[in-house]
Design a protein around this motif. Structure first.
Motif, mmCIF file in Angstrom:
data_model
loop_
_atom_site.group_PDB
_atom_site.id
_atom_site.type_symbol
_atom_site.label_atom_id
_atom_site.label_comp_id
_atom_site.label_asym_id
_atom_site.label_seq_id
_atom_site.Cartn_x
_atom_site.Cartn_y
_atom_site.Cartn_z
ATOM 1 N N GLU A 1 -25.647 -76.755 62.001
ATOM 2 C CA GLU A 1 -26.646 -77.409 61.152
ATOM 3 C C GLU A 1 -27.691 -76.398 60.990
ATOM 4 O O GLU A 1 -28.316 -76.420 59.545
ATOM 5 N N GLU A 2 -28.186 -75.687 61.759
ATOM 6 C CA GLU A 2 -29.194 -74.698 61.499
ATOM 7 C C GLU A 2 -28.802 -73.756 60.505
ATOM 8 O O GLU A 2 -29.522 -73.376 59.393
ATOM 9 N N GLN A 3 -27.629 -73.291 60.659
ATOM 10 C CA GLN A 3 -26.980 -72.008 59.748
ATOM 11 C C GLN A 3 -26.943 -72.673 58.205
ATOM 12 O O GLN A 3 -27.386 -72.249 57.165
ATOM 13 N N TYR B 1 -30.403 -73.001 56.727
ATOM 14 C CA TYR B 1 -31.042 -71.826 56.525
ATOM 15 C C TYR B 1 -30.361 -71.346 54.930
ATOM 16 O O TYR B 1 -31.150 -70.911 54.099
ATOM 17 N N LEU B 2 -29.060 -71.417 54.941
ATOM 18 C CA LEU B 2 -28.408 -71.036 53.436
ATOM 19 C C LEU B 2 -28.978 -71.939 52.454
ATOM 20 O O LEU B 2 -29.257 -71.544 51.384
ATOM 21 N N GLN C 1 -21.145 -74.996 48.654
ATOM 22 C CA GLN C 1 -20.996 -73.433 48.935
ATOM 23 C C GLN C 1 -21.641 -73.049 50.282
ATOM 24 O O GLN C 1 -20.842 -72.114 50.845
ATOM 25 N N MET D 1 -19.188 -70.778 52.833
ATOM 26 C CA MET D 1 -19.554 -69.419 53.241
ATOM 27 C C MET D 1 -19.624 -69.408 54.681
ATOM 28 O O MET D 1 -18.982 -68.317 55.331
ATOM 29 N N LEU D 2 -19.780 -70.550 55.344
ATOM 30 C CA LEU D 2 -19.866 -70.388 56.890
ATOM 31 C C LEU D 2 -18.422 -70.554 57.127
ATOM 32 O O LEU D 2 -17.983 -69.885 58.476
ATOM 33 N N ALA E 1 -16.810 -67.386 56.955
ATOM 34 C CA ALA E 1 -17.567 -66.266 57.948
ATOM 35 C C ALA E 1 -16.825 -66.407 59.346
ATOM 36 O O ALA E 1 -16.551 -65.277 59.896
ATOM 37 N N GLU F 1 -13.678 -64.578 59.414
ATOM 38 C CA GLU F 1 -13.771 -63.102 59.083
ATOM 39 C C GLU F 1 -12.972 -61.996 60.246
ATOM 40 O O GLU F 1 -12.375 -61.400 60.065
#
Lengths: 365, 247
Positions: A313-315, A318-319, A328, A332-333, A336, A339
């Motif tokens: 949730e923090e990430q 942040y985005l 989006q 992205m997460l 990632a 990856e």
């Protein structure tokens, strides 16, 4: 026909094939020509399990199909042996770099049907090849391919599979690779389609310095079930193996990773590592991970790790606080997260294909 | 202009903000100081729209718009930027990709044209240079393996690119050495303009030597208990926060 494996077998503990046994599959109908991606690469196209010369393009290292004779302890491989009458046979002579070839399977029919392709890939000493496999289709079918791979010393095979089968399909792939001294087998499977699917890989590292990377990304939603099972046999000293499996599971989807590493007596300086990480996007999703290490040598480095978690949730905040819309930011997460599994896939066309398949997954309902 | 009117907010059952009133006119920099637990970080999160904080009363008007109903991404597009006390690490997300995605999302919402990779890189490289950061900053994963100072510089880089109308610095000075502190100050001072304002939230006075505020507010127990000119910060530094809650 040989009986299907049941959950009583340890190797099939997490994947139940009973839904499959309740369906009477017919022989495949004549396949319809689909729209195929034009990647500017030589390609071998199979429609409903039959080679289609008109849709294929010449590949100098392809040979004719030879009948299968085997007595396998693997029930699915045995069924395949009884039924297979087509498949790709690729042979790259010693010292030759054969570039990249596309292997496409497309399936479509009105009633449930089954097909059993038998592929064979043989690389001579120091030979190189990249096989980019795409499986797509519509409707209910059972795709039961077996791929036998033999790599001579110093040969290098990159094998990338994009499994985008019909959402109603059963896709059960068996891959057996024999990897000689200093040869490498680099494998990546993206599991996206199929109602029930499994990729089962048996890699034997038979000569010193052989290498096997068996990586996967599973992107599943709805009621999909995806299974990635690997057995790596370290039979010679100084061999290395890696499995990085990333699973993104939404709704009530279920992911399975079973990773077995066998280190034979005398296979000293073995370096084996496996990592399974799952991202659960909803409370109903499930991941089952089963690592198994069987070690009979005393100078080895073998480890495994497994994590299961949700989006951070923090990430996410942040985005979003930087103006990136929530959907989006989630994409992205998730991207990632994948990856580390995708990183080894460097071949340009494969990369493009994978990125497209992953991007499409986000927009699915 | 930012107007916070009688703002009450809670986390779960616990009321943290108890009627905050604050106006920051365009072109001004205001500092918010206060003891631990006063609600400083809560205020910055409520302003930027983080989940988990319930506003029970009051409103926050930014440039005439009540922003409390907007999701965080729309607040960012409206010009609000929060520099995090603890910038978040994003393994697997390249810094350049992150910055470009953010910048283009904001530009899209502001009705500006999106930047292509080439135009973006030119802009980003110039910003990296002016913040005395290494070129490889753009190639690394967002904040992963960054030192505390590098993380704060990365916040300033994001701020420089997103060009906010209101920057909220949430204890950006915590854990910074003097050089990093100066970088942060330079980042804010470079944006000073008649249409830019900032809320600098800090526990210590030292950041305010480098970012000179127009007004200093003291937040204690969820309310602004004192406001005054920049000298107030020095007074707080000398006397501490004791006794302020009763004021």
């Amino acid at each position: 026909m040989t009986a299907l494996p049941t959950k009583k077998l340890e190797a099939w503990r997490y994947t139940d094939l009973r839904p499959l046994s309740g369906i009477s599959f017919v022989a495949p109908p004549v396949g319809a020509a689909p729209a195929l991606p034009d990647l500017g690469l030589p390609r071998l196209v199979f429609l409903n399990g039959v080679f289609n010369a008109a849709l294929s393009s010449p590949f100098a290292f392809a040979r004719g199909f030879a009948p299968v004779a085997e007595d396998s302890a693997l029930p699915l491989a045995q069924i395949n042996a009884e039924q297979a009458h087509d498949g790709a046979t690729l042979h790259v002579p010693a010292g030759v770099d054969a570039g990249t070839v596309l292997l496409i399977s497309h399936a479509t029919g009105d009633v449930p049907f089954a097909f059993h392709l038998r592929h064979r890939i043989t690389l001579g000493e120091g030979a190189r090849l990249t096989v980019l496999e795409i499986a797509k289709g519509e409707g209910i079918y059972w795709h039961n391919p077996v791929t036998d791979i033999t790599l001579a010393a110093n040969a290098a095979l990159t094998h990338i599979r994009v499994q985008e089968e019909s959402r109603a399909a059963y896709s059960l792939a068996t891959i057996r690779a024999s990897v000689a001294a200093s040869a490498s087998y680099e494998h990546f499977t993206a599991t996206i389609g199929g109602q029930l699917s499994r990729t089962e890989i048996h890699a034997a590292l038979t000569g010193p310095g052989a290498l096997a990377h068996l990586n996967a990304a599973q992107l599943l939603n709805g009621t999909q079930h995806g299974d990635f099972t690997t057995v790596v046999a370290h039979k010679a000293p100084g061999c290395a193996s890696r499995q990085t499996v990333k699973s993104v599971l939404a709704d009530t989807a279920r992911g399975v990773f079973q990773g077995r590493i066998e280190v034979a007596r005398g296979a000293q300086q073995t370096d084996g590592f496996q990592l399974s990480q799952a991202l659960l996007l909803s409370p109903g999703a499930e991941m089952d991970t089963k690592p198994e290490l069987e070690i009979f040598a005393d100078d080895v480095k073998c480890s495994h790790g497994a994590t299961v978690g949700a989006l951070d949730e923090e990430q996410l905040f942040y985005l979003r606080s930087r103006g990136i819309p929530e959907a989006q930011a989630r994409a992205m997460l998730i991207r990632a997260f994948l990856e580390a599994a995708l990183e080894p896939v460097t071949q340009k066309e494969a990369r493009t294909l994978l990125e497209a398949a992953i991007n499409n997954w986000w927009v699915q309902p | 202009m930012l107007e916070i009117k009688n703002l009450h907010a809670r986390i779960g059952e616990k009321e943290i903000l108890r009627g905050v009133n604050l106006t920051v006119p365009d072109g001004e920099i205001h500092a918010i100081m206060g003891p631990n637990g006063a609600g400083k970080s809560t205020l910055s999160y409520v302003l930027s729209g983080r989940d988990g904080y319930e506003v029970t009363e009051g409103e926050v008007i930014y440039n005439g718009q009540n922003i409390l109903d907007l999701p965080p991404e729309d607040r960012a597009a409206a010009g609000i930027f929060l520099a995090f006390q603890y910038p978040v690490e994003l393994p697997g997300v390249g810094n350049a990709n992150f910055l470009r995605t953010a910048l283009n999302a904001v530009r899209r919402k502001r009705g500006q044209e999106e930047l292509d990779a080439v135009a973006f890189l030119k802009l980003a490289r110039a910003a990296v240079k002016s913040l005395h950061m290494k070129e490889d900053f753009l190639k690394r994963n967002v904040n992963v393996g960054f030192s505390g100072g590098e993380k704060k510089r990365n916040e300033m880089l994001q701020m420089a690119l997103l060009k906010p109308g209101l920057a909220i610095l949430d204890e950006t000075d915590s854990g910074l050495d003097i050089d990093a502190l100066k970088i942060v100050a330079e980042g804010v001072n470079a944006l000073r303009a008649p249409d830019f304002s900032a809320l600098v939230i800090t526990h210590y006075q030292r950041l305010l030597d480098h970012i000179v505020p127009d007004v200093v507010h003291v937040l204690a127990a969820g309310r602004i208990v004192r406001s005054g000119p920049k000298e107030l910060a020095l007074e707080l530094e000398a006397r501490g926060y004791a006794g302020l809650e009763a004021a």
